[in-house]
Design a protein around this motif. Structure first.
Motif, PDB file in Angstrom:
ATOM      1  N   ASN D 213       0.795  -1.400   0.150  1.00 55.81           N
ATOM      2  CA  ASN D 213       0.028  -0.090  -0.088  1.00 55.81           C
ATOM      3  C   ASN D 213       0.805   1.202  -0.119  1.00 55.81           C
ATOM      4  OD1 ASN D 213      -1.205   2.312   1.501  1.00 55.81           O
ATOM      5  ND2 ASN D 213      -3.106   0.894   0.815  1.00 55.81           N
ATOM      6  N   PHE D 214       0.372   2.510  -0.668  1.00 58.69           N
ATOM      7  CA  PHE D 214       1.315   3.498  -0.834  1.00 58.69           C
ATOM      8  C   PHE D 214       1.619   4.352   0.425  1.00 58.69           C
ATOM      9  CE2 PHE D 214       2.097   7.972  -2.367  1.00 58.69           C
ATOM     10  CZ  PHE D 214       3.227   7.777  -2.891  1.00 58.69           C
ATOM     11  N   ASP D 215       0.479   4.575   1.028  1.00 58.37           N
ATOM     12  CA  ASP D 215       0.631   5.383   2.408  1.00 58.37           C
ATOM     13  C   ASP D 215      -0.294   5.363   3.281  1.00 58.37           C
ATOM     14  OD1 ASP D 215      -1.371   6.515   1.117  1.00 58.37           O
ATOM     15  OD2 ASP D 215      -0.611   8.827   0.886  1.00 58.37           O
ATOM     16  N   ARG D 216      -1.232   4.402   3.424  1.00 59.60           N
ATOM     17  CA  ARG D 216      -2.134   4.387   4.684  1.00 59.60           C
ATOM     18  C   ARG D 216      -1.295   4.242   6.029  1.00 59.60           C
ATOM     19  NH1 ARG D 216      -7.791   1.953   4.345  1.00 59.60           N
ATOM     20  NH2 ARG D 216      -8.240   1.410   6.491  1.00 59.60           N
ATOM     21  N   PHE D 217      -2.004   4.620   7.089  1.00 55.35           N
ATOM     22  CA  PHE D 217      -1.601   4.561   8.239  1.00 55.35           C
ATOM     23  C   PHE D 217      -2.251   3.253   8.920  1.00 55.35           C
ATOM     24  CE2 PHE D 217      -2.291   4.723  12.761  1.00 55.35           C
ATOM     25  CZ  PHE D 217      -0.877   4.740  13.175  1.00 55.35           C
ATOM     26  N   ASP D 218      -1.318   2.647   9.675  1.00 53.84           N
ATOM     27  CA  ASP D 218      -2.143   1.191  10.059  1.00 53.84           C
ATOM     28  C   ASP D 218      -1.614   1.201  11.555  1.00 53.84           C
ATOM     29  OD1 ASP D 218      -3.163  -1.610   8.919  1.00 53.84           O
ATOM     30  OD2 ASP D 218      -2.456  -1.558  10.712  1.00 53.84           O
ATOM     31  N   ASP D 219      -2.681   0.888  12.331  1.00 47.57           N
ATOM     32  CA  ASP D 219      -2.315   0.897  13.843  1.00 47.57           C
ATOM     33  C   ASP D 219      -1.142  -0.139  14.045  1.00 47.57           C
ATOM     34  OD1 ASP D 219      -3.370   2.809  15.824  1.00 47.57           O
ATOM     35  OD2 ASP D 219      -5.321   2.184  14.850  1.00 47.57           O
ATOM     36  N   ASP D 261      12.780  -3.911   3.407  1.00 48.73           N
ATOM     37  CA  ASP D 261      12.036  -4.941   3.062  1.00 48.73           C
ATOM     38  C   ASP D 261      11.660  -5.265   1.824  1.00 48.73           C
ATOM     39  OD1 ASP D 261      10.531  -7.079   4.087  1.00 48.73           O
ATOM     40  OD2 ASP D 261       8.763  -6.261   5.074  1.00 48.73           O
ATOM     41  N   MET D 262      11.377  -6.550   1.555  1.00 47.70           N
ATOM     42  CA  MET D 262      10.997  -7.109   0.180  1.00 47.70           C
ATOM     43  C   MET D 262       9.921  -6.251  -0.747  1.00 47.70           C
ATOM     44  SD  MET D 262      11.119 -10.951   1.442  1.00 47.70           S
ATOM     45  CE  MET D 262       9.878 -10.675   2.595  1.00 47.70           C
ATOM     46  N   LEU D 263      10.168  -6.211  -1.842  1.00 44.63           N
ATOM     47  CA  LEU D 263       9.468  -5.419  -2.852  1.00 44.63           C
ATOM     48  C   LEU D 263       7.738  -6.135  -2.852  1.00 44.63           C
ATOM     49  CD1 LEU D 263      12.239  -5.360  -5.726  1.00 44.63           C
ATOM     50  CD2 LEU D 263      11.361  -3.195  -4.077  1.00 44.63           C
ATOM     51  N   GLU D 264       6.975  -5.159  -3.141  1.00 48.52           N
ATOM     52  CA  GLU D 264       5.666  -5.600  -3.337  1.00 48.52           C
ATOM     53  C   GLU D 264       5.188  -5.230  -4.895  1.00 48.52           C
ATOM     54  OE1 GLU D 264       3.722  -7.145  -1.382  1.00 48.52           O
ATOM     55  OE2 GLU D 264       4.240  -6.523   0.788  1.00 48.52           O
ATOM     56  N   ILE D 265       6.138  -4.965  -5.598  1.00 50.28           N
ATOM     57  CA  ILE D 265       5.822  -4.588  -7.123  1.00 50.28           C
ATOM     58  C   ILE D 265       5.277  -5.821  -7.641  1.00 50.28           C
ATOM     59  CG2 ILE D 265       6.661  -3.945  -9.602  1.00 50.28           C
ATOM     60  CD1 ILE D 265       9.060  -2.677  -7.554  1.00 50.28           C
ATOM     61  N   GLY D 266       4.071  -5.808  -8.349  1.00 49.63           N
ATOM     62  CA  GLY D 266       3.551  -6.862  -8.837  1.00 49.63           C
ATOM     63  C   GLY D 266       2.393  -7.495  -8.064  1.00 49.63           C
ATOM     64  N   ASN D 267       2.297  -7.136  -6.858  1.00 51.17           N
ATOM     65  CA  ASN D 267       1.098  -7.919  -6.002  1.00 51.17           C
ATOM     66  C   ASN D 267      -0.071  -7.148  -5.701  1.00 51.17           C
ATOM     67  OD1 ASN D 267       2.686  -9.888  -5.063  1.00 51.17           O
ATOM     68  ND2 ASN D 267       3.925  -8.926  -3.500  1.00 51.17           N
ATOM     69  N   GLY D 268      -0.244  -6.021  -6.554  1.00 52.57           N
ATOM     70  CA  GLY D 268      -1.602  -5.507  -6.638  1.00 52.57           C
ATOM     71  C   GLY D 268      -2.079  -4.272  -5.832  1.00 52.57           C
ATOM     72  N   GLY D 269      -1.375  -3.958  -4.764  1.00 51.54           N
ATOM     73  CA  GLY D 269      -1.885  -3.150  -3.845  1.00 51.54           C
ATOM     74  C   GLY D 269      -1.787  -1.561  -4.241  1.00 51.54           C
ATOM     75  N   MET D 270      -0.835  -1.528  -5.259  1.00 49.91           N
ATOM     76  CA  MET D 270      -0.523   0.068  -5.647  1.00 49.91           C
ATOM     77  C   MET D 270      -0.528   0.036  -7.187  1.00 49.91           C
ATOM     78  SD  MET D 270       2.824   0.760  -3.176  1.00 49.91           S
ATOM     79  CE  MET D 270       3.416  -0.727  -2.464  1.00 49.91           C
TER      80      MET D 270
END
Lengths: 414, 414, 414, 414
Positions: D213-219, D261-270
């Protein structure tokens, strides 16, 4: 800060004298260090040239006496047989003892650098676990001063107890040599050396490394205070270090000083007025005054700043009492104004106004603030004021600008 | 704070009684200490004169019983042979045992000072590593009280475990002497003594040293809370210490008190009303009440404050339950208003309003707040209110100002 | 929070099952404890009466099974000869084994209380240094549950390592008895038990003690977060504990739960709707559900709340996954709105809206938020929604309130 | 961030090369890891298919070489006799050595996962206390890389010293095998590995786990900084990790990297542009580039991003110097703008602008900021600028967009 003044008054001072058991640094040490200007690019010639320039420029007469060789003097490894430290034979073809002798022959003292870790910050061999052989070798080399850094410390930090033990090991090793060696601790303020190092070090750095800049924020110096800072970093602007120093001045005194880091005067990142502020504040906060510029090639302006005998006299005042920040106020244009005041021997005092806003400011100075610590009788007296950045009729720094009572207005430029 | 009142109601109280194993300080200790007024400038005469003044001014009848000799009583070094502490023979020509005997002969108790470090804060020899010989010597001297400071502690802080061990060493040494010696721990709140010192000390300082000033911020007392403060410092204004005390009152009780530091009443830095606030708040927060002025030379105003038997009675109330801050609100003029409430024995209660703003304030006091802890049945009852700073018809402090139900308006001056 | 709903969907869940090595608390423990209502005023009769009431009110059928005797069951001291713990013979004339047998005979389980310190919070003898004899005695007494508190811990805190060791000592002693004893760790969140206690405890308290109040700030619970809180205190309002729980839900799971403290439902400090919120949030956050009221004397409203089988089912759901706060927004009237969502077994889900503002709020619930963790395919499906605080036609909690897709508006009262 | 450019200039660089004693990761490691896409659902087939896809997609030519098997490869327990780790025979019927051989045969390197605790994060057996047998077994299996996690660590954290010792144990065990095994430390930044791990690890994670996810704050990722974060958690949005990385870039260099941390590219959340930002920033911050998507099934867009040879070249630049954030400014629409600049070999430089606001922004880039570290002579030169996300005439990434002097305006989309 564009003004620094000295006031006459009527009190006496008490200051405890406690320090590493070597009798040194009764007033803050003064000298020159290779790092700020030359970094790793040093050699016998760099150092001897600077030593010669110290003498040639009469800087010794102002108190500058230590010539300190910072990081990167090392051979690739210690002596295979003895484990003793070895200098880079290319940079120091005659060895360190010879260099030390030559410096002593000029009437100067010689300082060296090492690190309380596996490696120095520049990647050379560190002293962690080699304290005895290193201290002994330094003593044999005629070393008078050790700057002791904090890189690659194998996690040996996190409580005052852990940090104290690591630095005390070297302090005790130095004392055991029998040679008085000034111990300049450089753990960047981790775990609060102002709380624990008075008995083991002559000075301790309070923050990450200084940056030759007046007030720029840099992410590499991220903490907003040095109290419990977990990442001191570097690239700390000069006026941020002044902010950092405000709460810890109370912990310094003869033999044990807060080190605000080496001076940047003459290195080009600040204006003349900003360097005047730099020198003035380092002086009244009783920081060691270690030059960091190329003293073989100085402008007259640089030389004028670092040889202001009136400002140096405040730094070297026997009371050894750092100035305190009496108030700090936000300026409407951004930045802050602050008033600093300190006690000197012989019933004299110093105060300074610091302006980090981008605009000229005229500030009312109330003697009730300047003499807050001394009490009401001091606050109402009349004082003769000297501006330490104007010369008197005899050409000496410190011109009398009149008698004041109650207070005065001061205008501080940008 | 300009008003302090006492209310009658219908409950009973439970308080655990745990403390250092000496049976002392069931209520907060009261007495006089040399430091705030005399600093290092003390002698047998200073102390005996004060002791005589305690008696002459009838202060003993109000509960003041300890005469405490703070820092700087020391000879330059310990006894070469035995390692025992030695007093300065010039200041104490008859020795400490003689001084102690004379104080006991006046019906008073005698306190001494040392430090859980290599040196005391004034640079004299400290007790770290000498706990047994020091405690034994104090007992032989007839000492009844030890204030134990925190300077030059060799980095032995950073976790409750480290700090606890250092102070427990002296606590156990004192207990081992067989003489009941009140242990007044002074580690400035480092590592949270309210969490770890209940079993080893009769009281513990919670902050840096007090400054004789109502509310001025001073960089030398930089923390905004005493919880996890890494630089307690000194020059802490009186009302800042009250703020500091708010969260830790819950940890105190009979035999183990939060020490808000010695009193400044009579030292001249605050107005009469401010000293009334000082004494009132120290009282309801169950701080030890240790005078810090020159009691051989007091104004009537000073004497009136420190002998308010109604306020002292609250401090010495057998319930031993510090008042809590029920709310704190910013005043539009700057500063804060706050309401404090506490339970006493015999179904009586105390509340206080504190005004640190620069303006007079009229505040509505809701009994739902005063009796928040006691619950709804208490909140709706009627109470007789006594103003502890007005005298009743018989000339005693604590005048009845009427019956209230639901709440009342209170005006608090500047 | 005035609404709690359950949604049907199409996923499965993975949760690691790790805990103290006793196989207990696969779902959060349920039961009753003496403290919140009776405090120190307990006896055999108090406890047996409550046990009888648990059975008589059919609470056992809802899962409440542990009857826990909190502080103050102790004799003045341990057994002189063996060092074993001894109960107060006046309060427990038949001894603890007899009490335990009677509780077991009712089909219930029996819990006890001690403290990882020198004294319990109520001043009785603690278990620090007595772990083996105490665990062994508890096992002999037929104890099934230990609540293990944190008072008077002799400074044994400050790093996870120090706190872990102190609590692991008891955990291992309990395991060594061979009797499965649920270990309910109560160190108030110091040093972060969510980070270190998964292998040694079945649950751990995350904060200071709860106060029977919806949201009042109290200085005695001063931290704004439980992460690195150095003074957990007590008097923590219910909705403040919910805030505290938000970041640490991720660390809980079957066998190792965050304990938000015992319930206050029925003790009178909150409204019906506030207690509904209390029970709902404790449920979805997978806190142990330990009643704290006088269950021998309950209103129908109290009974209705604590026997909502739909809400309890969420707490006891086999997935063991605490709900997460998906967003938190300030309300213009003060207070906050927040959305919480959690996964259950069999592709069902729960969400809750919490309103701590003083005004009624209508809030749009976007399924993109509710199913943020599950991803886009879940966010666009249709779901049947059940309101767990309305009864269906058959009189069971959890009425279907229709099918939603995309989102819905929810109105939350004060 | 929508633009990344490269500038030509005239300086040289000095970087110390210090790392775990294995000669690996002179530039940041590149490869693929099972976790982000497959989680616990892995097998021999999953891994071999990915390895084949790495080769088939020519990813090896871009530098991707490590195939890393993350958590859940384990049998239920270690070997009863030897204590050696054992793989799940159902998932890995031919054993790990066979898998490793096959991966090596494809010209790739093989990585494994374990945990410096009692259990892995997925609940399998951990390596704490089994470092020697595990390292030896990995070496026998032909392992080239170890990712070493931090779950269930028995409280062994809280000071750099404690955390260092736990990870150094495995580092030394790996070195003792004689096989070069890249040590990828994953303690989520606890106790500041950037301060203590340079000598023991080739890279260290700086934060909790990334969220796609690009920038969502998560508790669940609650800290606002990684400096002294006591609950790293997970669900850390990509651009929050960039913020986290800003102060610690100074501590990385050849052989010892900050792992974002590992890349998320291609996983669909951005979005595509967000993944471009992700890859660009990981590159210039010198994070390891470890793919985390299903590389057997990629879109052309995903492939295009991860094979941008110009961006990869910056990541793999021999200077090994992470870019620094030169300024950060709040955007009026929310979010921030920031400028990042870094030095490369051969007098080339890179800068990037990052826009986390919801609106398109046109930003003036002042070369005085880009070349702040290099000084005035650099700030006034002319530079040829290449946009690394446009292709040049020959179809290679990095199109010249002209010569600039003084500065330029850059427009950054949403």
């Amino acid at each position: 800060m564009r003004l620094i003044t000295s006031l006459v008054a009527l009190t006496s001072l008490y200051t405890a004298v406690l320090a590493a058991d070597n009798g040194l640094a009764v007033t803050p040490q003064m000298g020159w260090n290779t790092w700020n200007h030359f970094g790793c690019d040093i050699s016998e010639d760099t150092i001897l040239s600077a030593a010669s320039a110290l003498v040639a420029n009469n800087l010794t007469q102002f108190g500058y006496e230590y010539v300190i060789m910072d990081d990167c003097w090392h051979a690739p490894s210690r002596d295979n047989q003895t484990g003793a430290p070895v200098a880079d034979p290319a940079k120091f073809p005659n060895g360190i003892k010879d260099l030390s002798d030559k410096i002593h022959a000029m009437g100067l003292k010689f300082g060296i650098y090492s690190d309380a870790g596996t490696y120095t910050c520049g990647g050379r061999f560190g002293s962690l676990g080699h304290e005895q052989i290193d201290a002994q070798t330094y003593a044999e080399w005629g070393v008078d001063y050790l700057k002791y850094d904090n890189c690659y410390n194998e996690g040996l930090s996190g409580t005052p107890q852990i940090s104290h033990e690591r630095y005390a090991n070297m302090s005790q090793a130095l004392n055991a040599t029998g040679r008085p060696i000034l111990f300049s601790m450089c753990n960047w303020g981790e775990d609060g050396p102002w709380n624990f190092a008075q008995n083991i070090a002559n000075s301790w750095r309070i923050s990450g490394d200084i940056m030759d800049n007046f007030d720029r924020f840099d992410d590499r110096c991220p903490c907003t205070s040095v109290i419990d800072c977990k990442l001191p970093g570097f690239h700390c602007a000069m006026s941020r270090i002044i902010d950092f120093a405000a709460p810890v001045g109370q912990k310094a005194g003869p033999g044990h000083w807060n080190d605000l880091d080496m001076l940047e005067i003459g290195n080009g990142g600040m204006t003349f007025d900003e360097y005047v502020t730099h020198f003035s504040m380092w002086s009244i906060l009783k920081s060691p005054l270690i030059l960091g510029n190329d003293i073989t090639n100085m402008t007259n302006e640089t030389l004028a700043i670092i040889t202001n005998e009136a400002v140096i006299a405040i730094n070297q005042d026997a009371a050894g009492s750092p100035a305190n920040r009496m108030w700090k106020r936000s300026a409407s244009e951004g930045g802050d104004l602050s008033l600093w005041a300190g006690s000197l021997v012989n019933n004299t005092f110093v105060f300074a106004l610091l302006n980090t806003s981008p605009a000229e400011q005229t500030v009312g100075v109330d003697l009730a603030d300047v003499f807050f610590d001394q009490g009401k009788s001091y606050q109402t007296q009349a004082y003769e004021v000297f501006d330490l950045w104007q010369k008197d009729g005899a050409g000496s720094w410190g011109k009398s600008i009149g008698i004041i009572q109650g207070g005065m207005n001061v205008t501080i430029g940008v």
